[in-house]
Write a protein that holds these residues in place. Structure first.
Motif, PDB file in Angstrom:
ATOM      1  N   LYS A  49     -17.874  78.038  14.014  1.00  0.00           N
ATOM      2  CA  LYS A  49     -18.902  77.253  13.339  1.00  0.00           C
ATOM      3  C   LYS A  49     -18.602  77.143  11.841  1.00  0.00           C
ATOM      4  O   LYS A  49     -18.969  76.176  11.205  1.00  0.00           O
ATOM      5  CB  LYS A  49     -20.300  77.791  13.604  1.00  0.00           C
ATOM      6  N   TYR A  50     -17.926  78.120  11.268  1.00  0.00           N
ATOM      7  CA  TYR A  50     -17.552  78.039   9.858  1.00  0.00           C
ATOM      8  C   TYR A  50     -16.544  76.908   9.628  1.00  0.00           C
ATOM      9  O   TYR A  50     -16.621  76.188   8.648  1.00  0.00           O
ATOM     10  CB  TYR A  50     -16.990  79.379   9.376  1.00  0.00           C
ATOM     11  N   PHE A  51     -15.615  76.780  10.555  1.00  0.00           N
ATOM     12  CA  PHE A  51     -14.658  75.677  10.495  1.00  0.00           C
ATOM     13  C   PHE A  51     -15.405  74.348  10.600  1.00  0.00           C
ATOM     14  O   PHE A  51     -15.099  73.388   9.892  1.00  0.00           O
ATOM     15  CB  PHE A  51     -13.642  75.825  11.636  1.00  0.00           C
ATOM     16  N   ALA A  52     -16.399  74.298  11.483  1.00  0.00           N
ATOM     17  CA  ALA A  52     -17.198  73.075  11.659  1.00  0.00           C
ATOM     18  C   ALA A  52     -17.905  72.706  10.368  1.00  0.00           C
ATOM     19  O   ALA A  52     -17.917  71.537   9.962  1.00  0.00           O
ATOM     20  CB  ALA A  52     -18.216  73.264  12.780  1.00  0.00           C
ATOM     21  N   LYS A  53     -18.505  73.673   9.709  1.00  0.00           N
ATOM     22  CA  LYS A  53     -19.211  73.400   8.446  1.00  0.00           C
ATOM     23  C   LYS A  53     -18.244  72.883   7.382  1.00  0.00           C
ATOM     24  O   LYS A  53     -18.548  71.944   6.654  1.00  0.00           O
ATOM     25  CB  LYS A  53     -19.919  74.659   7.950  1.00  0.00           C
ATOM     26  N   GLN A  54     -17.085  73.497   7.304  1.00  0.00           N
ATOM     27  CA  GLN A  54     -16.086  73.048   6.332  1.00  0.00           C
ATOM     28  C   GLN A  54     -15.607  71.641   6.668  1.00  0.00           C
ATOM     29  O   GLN A  54     -15.425  70.805   5.786  1.00  0.00           O
ATOM     30  CB  GLN A  54     -14.902  74.025   6.316  1.00  0.00           C
ATOM     31  N   PHE A  55     -15.428  71.382   7.942  1.00  0.00           N
ATOM     32  CA  PHE A  55     -14.987  70.069   8.395  1.00  0.00           C
ATOM     33  C   PHE A  55     -16.021  68.997   8.029  1.00  0.00           C
ATOM     34  O   PHE A  55     -15.673  67.900   7.614  1.00  0.00           O
ATOM     35  CB  PHE A  55     -14.742  70.112   9.905  1.00  0.00           C
ATOM     36  N   MET A  56     -17.312  69.324   8.172  1.00  0.00           N
ATOM     37  CA  MET A  56     -18.377  68.386   7.792  1.00  0.00           C
ATOM     38  C   MET A  56     -18.382  68.154   6.287  1.00  0.00           C
ATOM     39  O   MET A  56     -18.548  67.031   5.828  1.00  0.00           O
ATOM     40  CB  MET A  56     -19.739  68.907   8.250  1.00  0.00           C
ATOM     41  N   THR A  57     -18.179  69.219   5.531  1.00  0.00           N
ATOM     42  CA  THR A  57     -18.143  69.094   4.073  1.00  0.00           C
ATOM     43  C   THR A  57     -17.020  68.165   3.626  1.00  0.00           C
ATOM     44  O   THR A  57     -17.171  67.410   2.676  1.00  0.00           O
ATOM     45  CB  THR A  57     -17.951  70.490   3.427  1.00  0.00           C
ATOM     46  N   ASN A  58     -15.906  68.181   4.342  1.00  0.00           N
ATOM     47  CA  ASN A  58     -14.748  67.342   4.010  1.00  0.00           C
ATOM     48  C   ASN A  58     -14.833  65.944   4.608  1.00  0.00           C
ATOM     49  O   ASN A  58     -13.821  65.244   4.694  1.00  0.00           O
ATOM     50  CB  ASN A  58     -13.456  68.022   4.462  1.00  0.00           C
ATOM     51  N   LYS A  59     -16.025  65.546   5.035  1.00  0.00           N
ATOM     52  CA  LYS A  59     -16.276  64.203   5.575  1.00  0.00           C
ATOM     53  C   LYS A  59     -15.397  63.890   6.777  1.00  0.00           C
ATOM     54  O   LYS A  59     -14.867  62.800   6.904  1.00  0.00           O
ATOM     55  CB  LYS A  59     -16.117  63.149   4.478  1.00  0.00           C
ATOM     56  N   GLY A  60     -15.281  64.873   7.665  1.00  0.00           N
ATOM     57  CA  GLY A  60     -14.441  64.694   8.839  1.00  0.00           C
ATOM     58  C   GLY A  60     -15.178  64.193  10.068  1.00  0.00           C
ATOM     59  O   GLY A  60     -14.557  63.841  11.050  1.00  0.00           O
ATOM     60  N   ILE A  61     -16.516  64.154  10.019  1.00  0.00           N
ATOM     61  CA  ILE A  61     -17.311  63.805  11.200  1.00  0.00           C
ATOM     62  C   ILE A  61     -18.009  62.463  11.003  1.00  0.00           C
ATOM     63  O   ILE A  61     -18.635  62.221   9.981  1.00  0.00           O
ATOM     64  CB  ILE A  61     -18.376  64.886  11.472  1.00  0.00           C
ATOM     65  N   ILE A  62     -17.895  61.617  12.015  1.00  0.00           N
ATOM     66  CA  ILE A  62     -18.582  60.328  12.018  1.00  0.00           C
ATOM     67  C   ILE A  62     -19.504  60.314  13.238  1.00  0.00           C
ATOM     68  O   ILE A  62     -19.069  60.594  14.354  1.00  0.00           O
ATOM     69  CB  ILE A  62     -17.587  59.156  12.096  1.00  0.00           C
ATOM     70  N   ILE A  63     -20.768  59.998  13.000  1.00  0.00           N
ATOM     71  CA  ILE A  63     -21.726  59.882  14.096  1.00  0.00           C
ATOM     72  C   ILE A  63     -22.349  58.498  14.018  1.00  0.00           C
ATOM     73  O   ILE A  63     -22.940  58.130  13.004  1.00  0.00           O
ATOM     74  CB  ILE A  63     -22.812  60.967  14.031  1.00  0.00           C
ATOM     75  N   SER A  64     -22.181  57.763  15.098  1.00  0.00           N
ATOM     76  CA  SER A  64     -22.702  56.392  15.182  1.00  0.00           C
ATOM     77  C   SER A  64     -22.311  55.583  13.940  1.00  0.00           C
ATOM     78  O   SER A  64     -23.136  54.961  13.289  1.00  0.00           O
ATOM     79  CB  SER A  64     -24.214  56.415  15.376  1.00  0.00           C
ATOM     80  N   ASP A  65     -21.029  55.623  13.611  1.00  0.00           N
ATOM     81  CA  ASP A  65     -20.423  54.866  12.509  1.00  0.00           C
ATOM     82  C   ASP A  65     -20.868  55.289  11.110  1.00  0.00           C
ATOM     83  O   ASP A  65     -20.716  54.527  10.163  1.00  0.00           O
ATOM     84  CB  ASP A  65     -20.655  53.361  12.697  1.00  0.00           C
ATOM     85  N   LYS A  66     -21.426  56.486  10.957  1.00  0.00           N
ATOM     86  CA  LYS A  66     -21.818  57.004   9.638  1.00  0.00           C
ATOM     87  C   LYS A  66     -21.201  58.384   9.445  1.00  0.00           C
ATOM     88  O   LYS A  66     -21.251  59.225  10.338  1.00  0.00           O
ATOM     89  CB  LYS A  66     -23.341  57.111   9.526  1.00  0.00           C
TER      90      LYS A  66
END
Length: 142
Positions: A49-66
């Motif tokens: 989950k720490y990797f996930a949080k870092q990944f989100m911080t680095n703008k790595g996740i797109i949900i419904s084109d955002k």
């Protein structure tokens, strides 16, 4: 999948909630299941989950084109998660490495649909109490 707390601590939390009602336990678990950081871990896109949080911080996740950077984001049914083009190769090869070394078990629940080739996933529906995989045994009869 749900937190870094121990099974004993998690069981204690759930026992405290169970005095309210079984419905409140289910709502609590739905909240955990829908949280983006846990969703990413459950579908094995990230190792922790720490990797996930870092990944989100680095703008790595797109949900419904955002692009989503909110670490407390909760998925809603039929939302589609994908990986940003800038992060795609990094995550793809990280997952491939974990797969080849046996550190990943592809076994996601029926309320999730995953495409590991495109690194996309969908939260299909809110799970029924019996569909939620827990680290401890809890009576969920409703």
């Amino acid at each position: 999948y749900h937190t870094t707390i121990t099974q004993k601590q998690f069981h204690y939390l759930l026992n405290g909630i169970s005095t309210l009602s079984k419905n409140s336990i289910h709502r609590f678990l739905l909240l955990l299941e829908g949280r983006l950081e846990f969703f990413l871990t459950r579908i094995n896109f990230v190792p922790t989950k720490y990797f996930a949080k870092q990944f989100m911080t680095n703008k790595g996740i797109i949900i419904s084109d955002k692009i989503v950077t909110d670490k407390t984001y909760v998925l809603k049914p039929f939302e589609i998660l994908s990986i940003s083009p800038e992060q795609f190769h990094f995550l793809f090869f990280s997952l491939l490495d974990r797969l080849s070394s046996g550190r990943v078990v592809i076994n996601y629940p029926s309320y999730i649909e995953v495409d590991y080739t495109l690194l996309q996933a969908a939260f299909i529906k809110y799970p029924a109490p019996k569909e939620i995989i827990l680290p401890v045994s809890i009576e969920m009869d409703m």
